[in-house]
Design an enzyme around this catalytic site. Structure first.
Site, PDB file in Angstrom:
ATOM      1  N   GLN A 162     112.071 -21.187  29.270  1.00  0.00           N
ATOM      2  CA  GLN A 162     113.494 -21.595  29.065  1.00  0.00           C
ATOM      3  C   GLN A 162     114.586 -20.436  29.368  1.00  0.00           C
ATOM      4  O   GLN A 162     115.691 -20.700  29.805  1.00  0.00           O
ATOM      5  CB  GLN A 162     113.811 -22.016  27.443  1.00  0.00           C
ATOM      6  CG  GLN A 162     113.079 -23.452  27.142  1.00  0.00           C
ATOM      7  CD  GLN A 162     113.542 -23.631  25.728  1.00  0.00           C
ATOM      8  OE1 GLN A 162     112.936 -23.234  24.625  1.00  0.00           O
ATOM      9  NE2 GLN A 162     114.366 -24.504  25.555  1.00  0.00           N
ATOM     10  N   CYS A 199     116.875 -30.015  22.018  1.00  0.00           N
ATOM     11  CA  CYS A 199     116.221 -28.680  22.733  1.00  0.00           C
ATOM     12  C   CYS A 199     117.537 -27.953  23.396  1.00  0.00           C
ATOM     13  O   CYS A 199     118.456 -28.560  23.886  1.00  0.00           O
ATOM     14  CB  CYS A 199     115.433 -29.203  23.892  1.00  0.00           C
ATOM     15  SG  CYS A 199     114.789 -27.954  24.955  1.00  0.00           S
TER      16      CYS A 199
END
Ligand code: NI
Length: 156
Positions: A51, A88
């Site tokens: 990420q 998320c």
């Protein structure tokens, strides 16, 4: 303290399988510190290395009980199930319903490359599953029941 840019869904880095960590270099230590800084800045409960654009099997999680750093984590055991909203940091403002185990036991290495075992229930179990999925290039949206919806409140 360094905040890294969080990659968003659509970025191909989020679809890749991450590599095992074989040693902790100064660069890896900085990555872990930055991941924690980025997690706390974002107000999320977990962050996986891809990420922030790094294809290494590292995740950081804090569900409110202090930071957990998991390197090369694997799930040893799961039990029960829970169905609830999940979001998320790579898909800001959205959430969706996902069914996950209610209990998860994981094995990983800590920042000293020592083996650690964690057991989590409820939110922590969900975070383990969600973050470990990122290491194999998977997002929770693949598991959403029904459709994604806009977040109605801030997680923080
Ligand atoms: Ni995520």
């Amino acid at each position: 303290m360094a905040i890294r840019k969080i990659r968003e869904m659509g970025d191909s880095v989020l679809t890749k399988v991450c590599k095992e960590v074989t040693e902790i270099t100064p660069r890896t230590q900085i990555l872990i510190e930055d991941m924690l800084d980025t997690l706390y800045e974002s107000g999320g409960v977990g962050l996986a290395a891809p990420q922030v654009g790094v294809l290494k099997r590292i995740v950081v999680i804090d569900v409110g009980d202090g930071p957990l750093v998991l390197i090369n984590p694997i799930i040893l055991e799961t039990g029960g199930s829970q169905t609830g909203d999940e979001g998320c940091l790579s898909l800001p403002g959205k959430s969706g319903v996902v069914t996950r185990p209610n209990y998860v036991k994981v094995k990983a290495l800590d920042e000293d490359m020592e083996e650690v075992i964690y057991e989590g229930e409820e939110l922590l179990a969900r975070a383990f599953c969600h973050e470990l999925d990122h290491l194999d290039g998977h997002m929770y949206v693949e598991k959403v029941e029904g459709s994604l919806h806009d977040l109605e409140y801030e997680e923080e």
